[in-house]
Design a protein around this motif. Structure first.
Motif, PDB file in Angstrom:
ATOM      1  N   VAL A   1      -1.008   5.041   0.054  1.00 10.73           N
ATOM      2  CA  VAL A   1      -0.616   3.786   0.688  1.00 10.73           C
ATOM      3  C   VAL A   1      -1.200   2.586  -0.061  1.00 10.73           C
ATOM      4  CG1 VAL A   1      -2.551   3.628   2.311  1.00 10.73           C
ATOM      5  CG2 VAL A   1      -0.337   2.652   2.930  1.00 10.73           C
ATOM      6  N   ARG A   2      -2.347   2.781  -0.684  1.00  6.95           N
ATOM      7  CA  ARG A   2      -2.930   1.714  -1.512  1.00  6.95           C
ATOM      8  C   ARG A   2      -2.023   1.413  -2.706  1.00  6.95           C
ATOM      9  NH1 ARG A   2      -8.082   3.603  -3.747  1.00  6.95           N
ATOM     10  NH2 ARG A   2      -8.044   1.613  -4.861  1.00  6.95           N
ATOM     11  N   SER A   3      -1.496   2.469  -3.306  1.00  4.39           N
ATOM     12  CA  SER A   3      -0.607   2.282  -4.455  1.00  4.39           C
ATOM     13  C   SER A   3       0.661   1.535  -4.047  1.00  4.39           C
ATOM     14  CB  SER A   3      -0.252   3.636  -5.069  1.00  4.39           C
ATOM     15  OG  SER A   3      -1.402   4.314  -5.523  1.00  4.39           O
ATOM     16  N   LYS A   4       1.221   1.898  -2.892  1.00  2.00           N
ATOM     17  CA  LYS A   4       2.417   1.209  -2.400  1.00  2.00           C
ATOM     18  C   LYS A   4       2.113  -0.254  -2.102  1.00  2.00           C
ATOM     19  CE  LYS A   4       4.468   5.335  -0.278  1.00  2.00           C
ATOM     20  NZ  LYS A   4       4.910   5.964   0.990  1.00  2.00           N
ATOM     21  N   ALA A   5       0.967  -0.495  -1.483  1.00  2.49           N
ATOM     22  CA  ALA A   5       0.590  -1.864  -1.147  1.00  2.49           C
ATOM     23  C   ALA A   5       0.401  -2.703  -2.408  1.00  2.49           C
ATOM     24  CB  ALA A   5      -0.697  -1.857  -0.321  1.00  2.49           C
ATOM     25  N   LYS A   6      -0.152  -2.096  -3.436  1.00  2.00           N
ATOM     26  CA  LYS A   6      -0.385  -2.828  -4.680  1.00  2.00           C
ATOM     27  C   LYS A   6       0.932  -3.220  -5.343  1.00  2.00           C
ATOM     28  CE  LYS A   6      -3.509  -2.668  -8.628  1.00  2.00           C
ATOM     29  NZ  LYS A   6      -4.557  -1.858  -9.321  1.00  2.00           N
ATOM     30  N   VAL A   7       1.938  -2.346  -5.269  1.00  2.00           N
ATOM     31  CA  VAL A   7       3.256  -2.658  -5.833  1.00  2.00           C
ATOM     32  C   VAL A   7       3.875  -3.842  -5.108  1.00  2.00           C
ATOM     33  CG1 VAL A   7       5.611  -1.803  -6.113  1.00  2.00           C
ATOM     34  CG2 VAL A   7       3.680  -0.305  -6.649  1.00  2.00           C
ATOM     35  N   VAL A   8       3.772  -3.833  -3.784  1.00  2.00           N
ATOM     36  CA  VAL A   8       4.325  -4.933  -2.989  1.00  2.00           C
ATOM     37  C   VAL A   8       3.605  -6.232  -3.304  1.00  2.00           C
ATOM     38  CG1 VAL A   8       4.667  -5.807  -0.649  1.00  2.00           C
ATOM     39  CG2 VAL A   8       5.070  -3.392  -1.150  1.00  2.00           C
TER      40      VAL A   8
ATOM     41  N   LEU B   1       5.075  -9.769  -4.732  1.00  2.00           N
ATOM     42  CA  LEU B   1       4.927 -11.027  -3.984  1.00  2.00           C
ATOM     43  C   LEU B   1       4.272 -12.123  -4.811  1.00  2.00           C
ATOM     44  CD1 LEU B   1       3.749  -9.632  -0.527  1.00  2.00           C
ATOM     45  CD2 LEU B   1       5.942 -10.727  -1.008  1.00  2.00           C
ATOM     46  N   ARG B   2       3.536 -11.740  -5.832  1.00  2.00           N
ATOM     47  CA  ARG B   2       2.833 -12.724  -6.656  1.00  2.00           C
ATOM     48  C   ARG B   2       3.678 -13.231  -7.826  1.00  2.00           C
ATOM     49  NH1 ARG B   2      -2.939 -12.508  -6.248  1.00  2.00           N
ATOM     50  NH2 ARG B   2      -3.169 -12.678  -8.503  1.00  2.00           N
ATOM     51  N   THR B   3       4.934 -12.806  -7.905  1.00  2.00           N
ATOM     52  CA  THR B   3       5.836 -13.328  -8.924  1.00  2.00           C
ATOM     53  C   THR B   3       6.229 -14.757  -8.558  1.00  2.00           C
ATOM     54  OG1 THR B   3       7.750 -12.379  -7.783  1.00  2.00           O
ATOM     55  CG2 THR B   3       6.724 -11.051  -9.522  1.00  2.00           C
ATOM     56  N   PRO B   4       6.545 -15.598  -9.534  1.00  2.00           N
ATOM     57  CA  PRO B   4       6.825 -17.024  -9.267  1.00  2.00           C
ATOM     58  C   PRO B   4       7.891 -17.267  -8.211  1.00  2.00           C
ATOM     59  CG  PRO B   4       6.594 -16.647 -11.620  1.00  2.00           C
ATOM     60  CD  PRO B   4       6.566 -15.292 -10.979  1.00  2.00           C
ATOM     61  N   THR B   5       8.970 -16.508  -8.245  1.00  2.00           N
ATOM     62  CA  THR B   5      10.064 -16.747  -7.292  1.00  2.00           C
ATOM     63  C   THR B   5       9.616 -16.516  -5.850  1.00  2.00           C
ATOM     64  OG1 THR B   5      11.710 -16.063  -8.937  1.00  2.00           O
ATOM     65  CG2 THR B   5      12.403 -16.090  -6.624  1.00  2.00           C
ATOM     66  N   LEU B   6       8.965 -15.384  -5.620  1.00  2.00           N
ATOM     67  CA  LEU B   6       8.527 -15.073  -4.262  1.00  2.00           C
ATOM     68  C   LEU B   6       7.353 -15.939  -3.824  1.00  2.00           C
ATOM     69  CD1 LEU B   6       8.881 -11.182  -4.138  1.00  2.00           C
ATOM     70  CD2 LEU B   6      10.371 -12.940  -3.189  1.00  2.00           C
ATOM     71  N   LEU B   7       6.531 -16.376  -4.777  1.00  2.00           N
ATOM     72  CA  LEU B   7       5.444 -17.287  -4.422  1.00  2.00           C
ATOM     73  C   LEU B   7       5.992 -18.602  -3.878  1.00  2.00           C
ATOM     74  CD1 LEU B   7       2.680 -16.920  -7.188  1.00  2.00           C
ATOM     75  CD2 LEU B   7       2.538 -16.332  -4.771  1.00  2.00           C
ATOM     76  N   ASN B   8       7.065 -19.072  -4.471  1.00  2.00           N
ATOM     77  CA  ASN B   8       7.689 -20.304  -3.975  1.00  2.00           C
ATOM     78  C   ASN B   8       8.235 -20.115  -2.562  1.00  2.00           C
ATOM     79  OD1 ASN B   8       7.179 -21.785  -6.305  1.00  2.00           O
ATOM     80  ND2 ASN B   8       9.080 -21.108  -7.296  1.00  2.00           N
ATOM     81  N   LEU B   9       8.807 -18.937  -2.304  1.00  3.80           N
ATOM     82  CA  LEU B   9       9.309 -18.660  -0.956  1.00  3.80           C
ATOM     83  C   LEU B   9       8.161 -18.599   0.056  1.00  3.80           C
ATOM     84  CD1 LEU B   9      12.045 -15.942  -1.672  1.00  3.80           C
ATOM     85  CD2 LEU B   9      12.392 -18.345  -1.067  1.00  3.80           C
TER      86      LEU B   9
ATOM     87  N   PRO C   1      -0.862 -13.252  -1.431  1.00  2.00           N
ATOM     88  CA  PRO C   1      -1.681 -12.041  -1.239  1.00  2.00           C
ATOM     89  C   PRO C   1      -2.641 -11.834  -2.398  1.00  2.00           C
ATOM     90  CG  PRO C   1       0.637 -11.588  -0.830  1.00  2.00           C
ATOM     91  CD  PRO C   1       0.569 -12.942  -1.469  1.00  2.00           C
ATOM     92  N   MET C   2      -3.782 -11.267  -2.094  1.00  2.47           N
ATOM     93  CA  MET C   2      -4.781 -10.995  -3.127  1.00  2.47           C
ATOM     94  C   MET C   2      -4.517  -9.634  -3.761  1.00  2.47           C
ATOM     95  SD  MET C   2      -8.223 -12.371  -1.210  1.00  2.47           S
ATOM     96  CE  MET C   2      -9.201 -12.139  -2.700  1.00  2.47           C
ATOM     97  N   LEU C   3      -4.851  -9.525  -5.029  1.00  6.10           N
ATOM     98  CA  LEU C   3      -4.682  -8.276  -5.761  1.00  6.10           C
ATOM     99  C   LEU C   3      -6.040  -7.608  -5.931  1.00  6.10           C
ATOM    100  CD1 LEU C   3      -2.578  -6.514  -7.234  1.00  6.10           C
ATOM    101  CD2 LEU C   3      -3.146  -7.760  -9.327  1.00  6.10           C
ATOM    102  N   GLU C   4      -6.099  -6.311  -5.680  1.00  3.31           N
ATOM    103  CA  GLU C   4      -7.378  -5.609  -5.717  1.00  3.31           C
ATOM    104  C   GLU C   4      -7.896  -5.400  -7.132  1.00  3.31           C
ATOM    105  OE1 GLU C   4      -7.443  -1.591  -4.396  1.00  3.31           O
ATOM    106  OE2 GLU C   4      -5.887  -0.942  -5.791  1.00  3.31           O
ATOM    107  N   CYS C   5      -9.198  -5.342  -7.232  1.00  2.00           N
ATOM    108  CA  CYS C   5      -9.876  -4.857  -8.434  1.00  2.00           C
ATOM    109  C   CYS C   5     -10.594  -3.594  -7.984  1.00  2.00           C
ATOM    110  CB  CYS C   5     -10.859  -5.892  -8.963  1.00  2.00           C
ATOM    111  SG  CYS C   5     -11.794  -5.335 -10.399  1.00  2.00           S
ATOM    112  N   VAL C   6     -10.162  -2.433  -8.451  1.00  2.00           N
ATOM    113  CA  VAL C   6     -10.573  -1.160  -7.864  1.00  2.00           C
ATOM    114  C   VAL C   6     -12.060  -0.876  -8.004  1.00  2.00           C
ATOM    115  CG1 VAL C   6      -8.313  -0.104  -8.073  1.00  2.00           C
ATOM    116  CG2 VAL C   6      -9.936   0.067  -9.978  1.00  2.00           C
ATOM    117  N   THR C   7     -12.769  -1.578  -8.891  1.00  2.00           N
ATOM    118  CA  THR C   7     -14.206  -1.371  -9.012  1.00  2.00           C
ATOM    119  C   THR C   7     -14.978  -2.124  -7.946  1.00  2.00           C
ATOM    120  OG1 THR C   7     -14.336  -3.177 -10.627  1.00  2.00           O
ATOM    121  CG2 THR C   7     -14.101  -0.929 -11.478  1.00  2.00           C
TER     122      THR C   7
END
Length: 266
Positions: free
Chosen positions: A101-108, A112-120, A129-135
């Protein structure tokens, strides 16, 4: 890093060279958990994957065991594990159970962090949304939490954008993971306090474990088991038990056998 310090005599301001007890305290950098108490809006771009996290943890654990064996050879030295690092290991064990589920969430989140969706998102006054740093497991918690904040947007947009689709079970797992990780996230800063007393550390760990055990579901059981496994190495320590026994605030948390070990150490 390992620090070795001598305890002071009651009648002297300088350490005693004879019959002095030495305590070696295993410490770790505050970066183990990252900036746990703050939600940073800065981009977190990390190329590490789950395997990197596992490889980074295991050598540290092995080194701790080797140091413990070395110090145990001396009867005048006691080793105390770093509470923050031990919590990091317990959470890392749990995160392996929700890898899918972490992998799926990271893809989403990446989509969402792409320019087009960020504008929306901005037009709807939603945060990026924040992106994880696995360490740093705190960033994983923040990623899942920030994704829940845009859940409705993802459900509406997934009809046209397949990368945003997640099943109801996926969303439920994310909600459960955030709920279960919150107690650990909440005490992470306390465990990194440079002035933390052993009694306060013991109580923080005890209360976190108790809160997790009170929750239901397989996630809570797995995380509680990880906390118990890692906590035994941290808390079943004569020096720690002695400090808790001498602290009137938390002495009642000790069992009879633990009190006897504390008395013997004192």
């Amino acid at each position: 890093m390992v620090c070795v310090g001598k305890l002071f005599n009651n009648n002297s301001k300088v350490p005693s060279d004879e019959n002095s007890n030495e305590v070696a305290i295993e410490d770790s950098d505050n970066d183990l958990l990252g900036n746990e108490g703050e939600e940073d809006e800065k981009d977190i771009d990390c190329v590490n994957d789950d395997q990197d996290m596992i490889e980074n943890v295991d050598p540290n654990e092995q080194m701790c065991e080797e140091l413990e064996n070395d110090f145990m050879k001396s009867s005048s030295v006691s080793l105390i594990r770093c509470a923050a690092h031990t919590l990091n290991l317990a959470v890392s064990d749990f995160l392996k159970d929700i890898k899918d589920v972490r992998s799926k969430a990271k893809v989403v989140v990446k989509k969402l962090r792409t320019p087009t969706l960020l504008n929306l998102l901005r037009t709807k006054k939603l945060r990026k949304p924040m992106l994880e740093c696995v360490t740093r497991w705190g960033s994983t918690y923040n990623m899942l939490k920030s994704l829940l904040e845009v859940k409705d947007f993802c459900c509406e947009s997934s009809k046209d954008i397949k990368e945003l689709y997640m099943t109801d079970d996926d969303w439920q797992q994310i909600e459960s993971a955030c709920d279960i990780l919150f107690p650990a996230y909440n005490i992470s800063l306390k465990l990194q306090n440079k002035q933390l007393e052993l009694g306060d550390m013991f109580f923080a760990w005890y209360s976190c474990k108790l809160k997790v055990e009170q929750k239901t579901g397989w996630m809570s059981k797995n995380f509680a088991a990880a906390l118990k496994k890692r906590g035994e190495l941290l808390l079943n320590n004569s020096c720690v038990l002695a400090a808790v026994y001498l602290d009137p605030r938390y002495q009642l948390l000790l069992g009879d056998s633990e009190k006897e070990l504390a008395k013997i150490f004192i």
